[in-house]
Write a protein that holds these residues in place. Structure first.
Motif, mmCIF file in Angstrom:
data_model
loop_
_atom_site.group_PDB
_atom_site.id
_atom_site.type_symbol
_atom_site.label_atom_id
_atom_site.label_comp_id
_atom_site.label_asym_id
_atom_site.label_seq_id
_atom_site.Cartn_x
_atom_site.Cartn_y
_atom_site.Cartn_z
ATOM 1 N N ALA A 127 34.854 -18.909 22.152
ATOM 2 C CA ALA A 127 34.333 -18.026 23.334
ATOM 3 C C ALA A 127 35.350 -16.978 23.504
ATOM 4 O O ALA A 127 34.873 -15.696 23.729
ATOM 5 C CB ALA A 127 34.229 -18.919 24.657
ATOM 6 N N ILE A 128 36.840 -17.421 23.462
ATOM 7 C CA ILE A 128 37.742 -16.148 23.609
ATOM 8 C C ILE A 128 37.448 -15.083 22.260
ATOM 9 O O ILE A 128 37.655 -13.881 22.649
ATOM 10 C CB ILE A 128 39.203 -16.756 23.605
ATOM 11 C CG1 ILE A 128 39.289 -17.487 25.022
ATOM 12 C CG2 ILE A 128 40.134 -15.615 23.593
ATOM 13 C CD1 ILE A 128 40.492 -18.468 25.046
ATOM 14 N N HIS A 129 37.372 -15.554 21.408
ATOM 15 C CA HIS A 129 37.226 -14.825 20.125
ATOM 16 C C HIS A 129 36.014 -13.924 20.334
ATOM 17 O O HIS A 129 36.076 -12.776 20.015
ATOM 18 C CB HIS A 129 37.254 -15.464 18.836
ATOM 19 C CG HIS A 129 36.936 -14.595 17.642
ATOM 20 N ND1 HIS A 129 38.140 -14.070 17.174
ATOM 21 C CD2 HIS A 129 36.156 -14.339 16.847
ATOM 22 C CE1 HIS A 129 37.712 -13.389 15.974
ATOM 23 N NE2 HIS A 129 36.383 -13.576 15.930
ATOM 24 N N TYR A 130 34.955 -14.485 20.717
ATOM 25 C CA TYR A 130 33.752 -13.577 20.751
ATOM 26 C C TYR A 130 33.583 -12.506 22.032
ATOM 27 O O TYR A 130 33.470 -11.551 21.891
ATOM 28 C CB TYR A 130 32.501 -14.597 21.312
ATOM 29 C CG TYR A 130 31.837 -15.244 20.121
ATOM 30 C CD1 TYR A 130 31.485 -14.496 18.992
ATOM 31 C CD2 TYR A 130 31.587 -16.456 20.119
ATOM 32 C CE1 TYR A 130 30.994 -15.032 17.900
ATOM 33 C CE2 TYR A 130 30.783 -17.197 19.162
ATOM 34 C CZ TYR A 130 30.764 -16.608 17.960
ATOM 35 O OH TYR A 130 30.123 -17.163 16.995
ATOM 36 N N TRP A 131 34.773 -13.099 22.954
ATOM 37 C CA TRP A 131 34.781 -12.123 24.272
ATOM 38 C C TRP A 131 35.805 -11.066 23.790
ATOM 39 O O TRP A 131 35.637 -9.796 24.071
ATOM 40 C CB TRP A 131 35.593 -12.823 25.553
ATOM 41 C CG TRP A 131 35.961 -11.897 26.338
ATOM 42 C CD1 TRP A 131 35.295 -11.512 27.471
ATOM 43 C CD2 TRP A 131 37.331 -11.372 26.464
ATOM 44 N NE1 TRP A 131 36.117 -10.465 28.313
ATOM 45 C CE2 TRP A 131 37.281 -10.665 27.881
ATOM 46 C CE3 TRP A 131 38.488 -11.445 25.873
ATOM 47 C CZ2 TRP A 131 38.504 -9.851 28.387
ATOM 48 C CZ3 TRP A 131 39.789 -10.902 26.437
ATOM 49 C CH2 TRP A 131 39.569 -9.879 27.542
ATOM 50 N N ARG A 132 36.857 -11.073 22.904
ATOM 51 C CA ARG A 132 37.537 -10.228 22.484
ATOM 52 C C ARG A 132 36.779 -8.981 21.442
ATOM 53 O O ARG A 132 37.095 -8.016 21.500
ATOM 54 C CB ARG A 132 38.916 -10.915 21.445
ATOM 55 C CG ARG A 132 39.861 -11.282 22.225
ATOM 56 C CD ARG A 132 41.033 -12.036 21.491
ATOM 57 N NE ARG A 132 41.894 -12.597 22.312
ATOM 58 C CZ ARG A 132 42.948 -13.377 21.820
ATOM 59 N NH1 ARG A 132 42.982 -13.535 20.575
ATOM 60 N NH2 ARG A 132 44.084 -13.750 22.549
ATOM 61 N N GLN A 133 35.910 -9.710 20.597
ATOM 62 C CA GLN A 133 35.073 -8.769 19.877
ATOM 63 C C GLN A 133 34.117 -7.764 20.678
ATOM 64 O O GLN A 133 34.029 -6.849 20.434
ATOM 65 C CB GLN A 133 34.225 -9.904 18.738
ATOM 66 C CG GLN A 133 35.100 -10.176 17.643
ATOM 67 C CD GLN A 133 34.006 -11.075 16.769
ATOM 68 O OE1 GLN A 133 33.041 -11.603 17.244
ATOM 69 N NE2 GLN A 133 34.137 -11.064 15.522
ATOM 70 N N ARG A 137 34.358 -3.819 20.923
ATOM 71 C CA ARG A 137 33.247 -3.072 20.620
ATOM 72 C C ARG A 137 32.984 -1.950 21.788
ATOM 73 O O ARG A 137 32.667 -1.045 21.489
ATOM 74 C CB ARG A 137 32.033 -3.978 20.459
ATOM 75 C CG ARG A 137 31.981 -4.631 18.914
ATOM 76 C CD ARG A 137 30.498 -5.055 18.798
ATOM 77 N NE ARG A 137 30.328 -6.058 19.725
ATOM 78 C CZ ARG A 137 30.400 -7.517 19.467
ATOM 79 N NH1 ARG A 137 30.970 -7.906 18.135
ATOM 80 N NH2 ARG A 137 29.974 -8.261 20.117
ATOM 81 N N GLU A 138 33.210 -2.795 23.110
ATOM 82 C CA GLU A 138 32.937 -1.943 24.239
ATOM 83 C C GLU A 138 33.846 -0.640 24.269
ATOM 84 O O GLU A 138 33.674 0.406 24.516
ATOM 85 C CB GLU A 138 33.078 -2.613 25.427
ATOM 86 C CG GLU A 138 32.836 -1.937 26.798
ATOM 87 C CD GLU A 138 33.140 -2.836 27.930
ATOM 88 O OE1 GLU A 138 32.975 -2.211 29.176
ATOM 89 O OE2 GLU A 138 33.249 -4.237 27.899
ATOM 90 N N LEU A 139 35.229 -1.087 23.790
ATOM 91 C CA LEU A 139 36.500 0.096 23.860
ATOM 92 C C LEU A 139 36.140 1.005 22.827
ATOM 93 O O LEU A 139 36.383 2.332 23.095
ATOM 94 C CB LEU A 139 37.562 -0.801 23.774
ATOM 95 C CG LEU A 139 38.233 -1.333 25.136
ATOM 96 C CD1 LEU A 139 39.505 -2.137 24.509
ATOM 97 C CD2 LEU A 139 38.456 -0.881 26.379
ATOM 98 N N ALA A 140 35.623 0.468 21.616
ATOM 99 C CA ALA A 140 35.276 1.483 20.539
ATOM 100 C C ALA A 140 34.282 2.439 20.958
ATOM 101 O O ALA A 140 34.161 3.652 20.780
ATOM 102 C CB ALA A 140 34.977 0.568 19.305
ATOM 103 N N TRP A 141 33.098 1.710 21.711
ATOM 104 C CA TRP A 141 32.012 2.770 22.194
ATOM 105 C C TRP A 141 32.641 3.564 23.216
ATOM 106 O O TRP A 141 32.136 4.865 23.020
ATOM 107 C CB TRP A 141 31.064 1.561 22.747
ATOM 108 C CG TRP A 141 29.842 2.542 23.191
ATOM 109 C CD1 TRP A 141 28.711 3.157 22.455
ATOM 110 C CD2 TRP A 141 29.565 2.804 24.483
ATOM 111 N NE1 TRP A 141 27.904 3.590 23.371
ATOM 112 C CE2 TRP A 141 28.349 3.539 24.468
ATOM 113 C CE3 TRP A 141 29.919 2.731 25.799
ATOM 114 C CZ2 TRP A 141 27.697 4.112 25.598
ATOM 115 C CZ3 TRP A 141 29.632 3.354 26.813
ATOM 116 C CH2 TRP A 141 28.493 4.033 26.815
#
Length: 349
Positions: A127-133, A137-141
């Motif tokens: 879950a932590i890994h998915y949250w980081r991804q 992605r949000e920060l990249a967007w």
């Protein structure tokens, strides 16, 4: 992070064991229970948490698909779980197996240990890994959107500069033509007066050209000075009626040199098409949340079948659009008059 989390869990687990021992009358020491909990339970799960986090950070494709997640979980069951059982059996002194029955009993004991904590740890790390991804992605967007907005702003600024580069020489040449007409007529006094007024106009044009917006009141004053210059050429034939002046004009912003091309267009299509006096009207009116500015002049028989399509008016439309998305310039023919209407938003903040 893993050490802190599992240290806290160990402290709660040791406290629960100490409480249970007190209820049944078993003498125990909390520090010893805490050490036992941390060494037996926390250490393997700290290794699992850190190792799994590093693996997923290095090879994120391992959990790119659901079947990969299932395969990783079963690999964890068949590799980590036996290693954890062996470690705990070694700490508790259970590895001295004398018979097959002893081995079976040891296996049954170990089967009851660690399943929930191992599965929970796997789920939490996942879950932590998915949250980081998702966060990355949000920060990249957001960064891409910021870059796009900055690029768009730079392009809009370049477009604004290009429009100014087209407009300002156009105004200058027209003003010089007005002076040259006075010189050709041989009227030295009027020519000198025209040069003086041209100096004032150029001073305003230069100061306004370095700003993105000016007040409508300042533009109106500039138009009055421009008309004074043109009146040296046209004399009493130049007649213009101005209605709707008020304090609101000092509050509303507009692009610099907005009204002058509209007035110039009206002069060219009115006075230059007949010998009589002009009939030009400039009207300011508040309409809901906008300020409407209307410039109207009679349409001559030689007028273009598609009025309002000239370069000056097209540039004015573009400059308004760059200033504010709701600002506009609309041209039409109403009752034999050509009308150019500018709408500027009223900023109430």
């Amino acid at each position: 992070m893993a050490v802190l989390v599992w240290a806290a869990i160990s402290a709660l687990g040791a406290l629960q064991t100490y409480s249970d021992n007190l209820r049944v009358g078993v003498d125990s020491h909390y520090p010893a229970l805490l050490v036992t909990w941390f060494i037996e339970y926390a250490v393997p799960l700290i290794v699992l948490s850190a190792g799994l986090s590093l693996i997923l950070a290095r090879w994120p494709a391992l959990i790119a698909r659901p079947r990969n997640v299932v395969a990783l979980f079963f690999g964890l069951v068949f590799l980590f779980q036996p290693a954890q059982w062996t470690y705990m059996a070694w700490l508790r002194g259970y590895l001295h197996v004398g018979s097959f029955e002893d081995a079976r009993l040891l296996l049954m004991k170990m089967l009851l240990v660690g399943w929930f904590s191992t599965t929970g740890t796997f789920a939490a790390i996942l879950a932590i890994h998915y949250w980081r991804q998702a966060r990355e992605r949000e920060l990249a967007w957001q960064r891409s959107q910021t870059d796009m907005l900055n690029l768009r702003l730079a392009l809009e600024q370049q477009r604004m500069l290009a429009l100014r580069a087209q407009f300002e020489p156009h105004f200058l040449f027209n003003a010089l033509n007005a002076i040259s007409a006075l010189v050709r007529d041989g009227d030295r006094r009027l020519a000198l007066g025209g040069i003086e007024r041209l100096s004032d106009l150029l001073r305003y044009a230069l100061s306004a050209s370095v700003r993105n917006t000016v007040t409508v009141a300042a533009e109106l004053q500039f138009v009055r000075d421009y008309l004074d210059l043109q009146r040296l050429r046209y004399g009493d034939r130049l007649q213009m009626r101005i209605d709707g002046e008020g304090g609101l004009l000092h509050e509303v912003e507009c692009p610099p040199l907005l009204l002058q091309p509209l007035i110039e267009n009206a002069l060219r299509h009115d006075l230059d098409c007949h010998q009589g006096p002009s009939d030009i009207r400039l009207v300011f009116a508040q309409d809901d949340e906008t300020l409407a500015i209307r410039v109207a002049n009679p349409v001559s028989a030689q007028a273009s079948p598609n009025p309002g399509a000239g370069l000056g008016l097209a540039n004015t439309r573009e400059r308004l659009k760059l200033m504010h998305p709701t600002a506009s310039l609309v041209t039409s023919v109403e009752d034999g008059r050509f009308v150019a209407e500018v709408r500027l938003p009223l900023d109430r903040d």
